[in-house]
Design an enzyme around this catalytic site. Structure first.
Site, PDB file in Angstrom:
ATOM      1  N   GLU A  54       0.839  -1.206   0.000  1.00 27.77           N
ATOM      2  CA  GLU A  54       0.000   0.000   0.000  1.00 27.77           C
ATOM      3  C   GLU A  54       0.874   1.256   0.000  1.00 27.77           C
ATOM      4  O   GLU A  54       2.093   1.195   0.151  1.00 27.77           O
ATOM      5  CB  GLU A  54      -0.950  -0.037   1.191  1.00 27.77           C
ATOM      6  CG  GLU A  54      -1.880  -1.234   1.120  1.00 27.77           C
ATOM      7  CD  GLU A  54      -2.991  -1.219   2.151  1.00 27.77           C
ATOM      8  OE1 GLU A  54      -2.920  -0.449   3.131  1.00 27.77           O
ATOM      9  OE2 GLU A  54      -3.942  -2.010   1.975  1.00 27.77           O
ATOM     10  N   GLU A  65      -1.611 -10.115  -5.899  1.00 30.17           N
ATOM     11  CA  GLU A  65      -1.544 -10.893  -7.147  1.00 30.17           C
ATOM     12  C   GLU A  65      -0.651 -10.200  -8.166  1.00 30.17           C
ATOM     13  O   GLU A  65       0.183 -10.822  -8.820  1.00 30.17           O
ATOM     14  CB  GLU A  65      -2.940 -11.042  -7.762  1.00 30.17           C
ATOM     15  CG  GLU A  65      -3.948 -11.784  -6.906  1.00 30.17           C
ATOM     16  CD  GLU A  65      -4.718 -10.886  -5.952  1.00 30.17           C
ATOM     17  OE1 GLU A  65      -4.129  -9.930  -5.406  1.00 30.17           O
ATOM     18  OE2 GLU A  65      -5.909 -11.144  -5.749  1.00 30.17           O
TER      19      GLU A  65
HETATM   20  N1  THU Z   1      -6.073  -6.586  -2.257  1.00 28.29           N
HETATM   21  C1  THU Z   1      -5.257  -7.500  -2.840  1.00 28.29           C
HETATM   22  O1  THU Z   1      -4.037  -7.480  -2.633  1.00 28.29           O
HETATM   23  N2  THU Z   1      -5.806  -8.424  -3.650  1.00 28.29           N
HETATM   24  C2  THU Z   1      -7.139  -8.568  -3.871  1.00 28.29           C
HETATM   25  O2  THU Z   1      -7.534  -9.419  -4.650  1.00 28.29           O
HETATM   26  C3  THU Z   1      -8.076  -7.685  -3.183  1.00 28.29           C
HETATM   27  C4  THU Z   1      -7.492  -6.520  -2.494  1.00 28.29           C
HETATM   28  C5  THU Z   1      -5.466  -5.608  -1.360  1.00 28.29           C
HETATM   29  C6  THU Z   1      -5.441  -4.186  -1.853  1.00 28.29           C
HETATM   30  C7  THU Z   1      -5.396  -3.417  -0.552  1.00 28.29           C
HETATM   31  O3  THU Z   1      -4.041  -3.322  -0.140  1.00 28.29           O
HETATM   32  C8  THU Z   1      -6.145  -4.293   0.426  1.00 28.29           C
HETATM   33  O4  THU Z   1      -6.176  -5.589  -0.142  1.00 28.29           O
HETATM   34  C9  THU Z   1      -7.557  -3.836   0.714  1.00 28.29           C
HETATM   35  O5  THU Z   1      -8.265  -3.630  -0.463  1.00 28.29           O
END
Ligand code: THU
Length: 149
Positions: A54, A65
């Site tokens: 993030e 992913e």
């Molecule tokens: N996130 C992922 O890494 N993969 C997903 O398939 C769904 C969401 C992450 C993005 C963000 O850092 C956190 O999960 C909340 O949305």
């Protein structure tokens, strides 16, 4: 789509999910506090992992992913056979399997084209007690890819 549990998986699928779970520990998610790990199995059976990263500029966040995918590309891999995804909230476990978002589906679709096979997508809840196994073509029907250009 069948809901499976860890013992239903093949050993290869279990190892990929375990790799994703291990990678989840490296998630940098101070804002959402939602950790995601992903494990990619390349065409030549290499495993490449990633975790969500993030940023204070929230839109710059990269999902677990795509983190794994760009890592695989950067290591020279161009074709992916399977991906396993797992997540958890720092507030508690994810009860439901953590599905790939739309942007990740789009990038997975392209990475699947190299093999001409339908990429397997395995996604799990935190406890590995609720696991869905599907394919990128089922997750992104009529996807836009290199052949559309
Ligand atoms: N996130 C992922 O890494 N993969 C997903 O398939 C769904 C969401 C992450 C993005 C963000 O850092 C956190 O999960 C909340 O949305």
């Amino acid at each position: 789509m069948a809901h499976l549990t860890y013992t239903d998986l093949t050993r290869t699928q279990q190892l990929l999910l375990d790799a994703a779970e291990k990678a989840m520990a490296s998630s940098y998610a101070p804002y959402s506090k939602f950790n995601v790990g992903a494990g990619i199995l390349t065409e030549n059976d290499a495993v490449v992992t990633g975790a969500n990263v993030e940023n204070a500029a929230y839109g710059s966040t990269i999902c677990g992913e795509r983190s794994a995918l760009v890592g695989a590309y950067a290591q020279g891999h161009r074709s992916v056979k399977a991906i396993a995804i797992i997540g958890r909230s720092e507030m508690g476990p994810a009860e439901k399997p953590v599905a790939p978002c739309g942007s990740c589906r789009q990038m997975l679709f392209e990475a699947a084209q190299g093999s001409k096979k339908n990429m397997e997508v395995i996604f799990s809840n935190t406890a590995k007690s609720d696991i869905i196994i599907t394919t990128i073509n089922d997750l992104l029907p009529y996807g836009f890819g290199p052949e559309n250009l």
